[in-house]
Design a protein around this motif. Structure first.
Motif, short mmCIF file in Angstrom:
data_model
loop_
_atom_site.label_atom_id
_atom_site.label_comp_id
_atom_site.label_asym_id
_atom_site.label_seq_id
_atom_site.Cartn_x
_atom_site.Cartn_y
_atom_site.Cartn_z
N PHE A 63 44.70 39.44 46.31
CA PHE A 63 44.96 40.85 45.62
C PHE A 63 44.53 42.05 47.06
O PHE A 63 43.51 41.79 47.05
N LYS A 64 45.64 43.11 46.80
CA LYS A 64 44.66 43.92 47.60
C LYS A 64 43.78 45.11 46.72
O LYS A 64 42.64 45.58 47.36
N ASN A 65 44.26 44.75 45.38
CA ASN A 65 43.62 46.02 44.73
C ASN A 65 43.55 45.36 42.72
O ASN A 65 44.45 44.17 43.13
N ILE A 66 43.34 46.50 42.00
CA ILE A 66 43.27 45.37 40.60
C ILE A 66 44.72 45.83 40.30
O ILE A 66 44.60 45.28 39.37
N THR A 67 45.56 46.99 40.56
CA THR A 67 46.79 46.69 40.19
C THR A 67 47.57 45.60 40.33
O THR A 67 48.57 45.12 39.51
N GLU A 68 46.96 43.82 41.19
CA GLU A 68 47.62 43.15 41.13
C GLU A 68 47.06 41.80 40.47
O GLU A 68 47.29 41.28 40.42
N PHE A 69 45.80 42.56 39.52
CA PHE A 69 45.67 41.95 38.39
C PHE A 69 45.84 40.99 37.00
O PHE A 69 45.23 41.92 36.54
N HIS A 70 46.95 41.42 37.50
CA HIS A 70 47.86 40.52 36.02
C HIS A 70 48.08 39.32 36.00
O HIS A 70 49.82 38.46 35.25
N ALA A 71 47.78 37.97 37.37
CA ALA A 71 49.21 36.99 36.91
C ALA A 71 48.06 36.09 36.20
O ALA A 71 47.40 36.48 35.63
N PRO A 72 48.97 35.35 34.97
CA PRO A 72 48.40 34.31 33.64
C PRO A 72 47.52 33.26 34.33
O PRO A 72 46.72 32.58 33.18
N PHE A 73 47.76 33.14 35.29
CA PHE A 73 46.80 32.54 35.96
C PHE A 73 46.41 32.43 37.38
O PHE A 73 47.28 33.07 38.27
N ILE A 74 45.62 32.40 37.60
CA ILE A 74 44.87 33.11 39.22
C ILE A 74 44.28 31.67 39.25
O ILE A 74 43.41 30.56 39.19
N LYS A 75 42.93 31.78 40.75
CA LYS A 75 41.93 31.02 41.61
C LYS A 75 40.84 31.90 40.88
O LYS A 75 41.06 32.97 41.16
N VAL A 76 39.74 30.52 41.11
CA VAL A 76 38.86 31.19 40.73
C VAL A 76 37.42 30.74 41.42
O VAL A 76 38.32 29.15 41.85
N TYR A 77 36.31 30.78 41.68
CA TYR A 77 35.48 29.79 42.02
C TYR A 77 34.49 29.11 40.62
O TYR A 77 33.96 29.74 39.75
#
Length: 96
Positions: A63-77
């Motif tokens: 993601f380039k910025n927080i406006t893209e941070f809205h996926a129901p499944f994401i990668k996390v550490y």
């Protein structure tokens, strides 16, 4: 005189870029609640106990910025693994 729109910032020594290969081993896919959509700092705090890893969450997902941070499944550490790796690398570099 305070207009900095002509300045480009590039992370040169970012921890998560420097150790990308080592950290890739602790990436997992997680479902996230809509409550944290557009709030990577809130998710960072919930997962890691600090807001400092919010940018790492954006980067690992491309993601380039927080406006893209809205996926129901994401990668996390994975929290325990990433904290351990941070401790190890910081100790090697004499930062702790």
């Amino acid at each position: 005189s305070n207009d900095e729109s002509h300045i480009f910032r590039t992370p040169w020594e970012d921890f998560f870029i420097k150790y990308k290969d080592e950290l890739s081993k602790c990436i997992q896919i997680r479902a996230i609640n809509e409550e944290v959509f557009y709030k990577p700092k809130a998710l960072s705090y919930a997962l890691y106990g600090t807001t400092e890893l919010w940018l790492a969450l954006l980067r690992v997902n491309g993601f380039k910025n927080i406006t893209e941070f809205h996926a129901p499944f994401i990668k996390v550490y994975e929290p325990t693994a990433v904290k351990e790796l941070i401790k190890i690398f910081f100790k090697r570099e004499g930062k702790i």
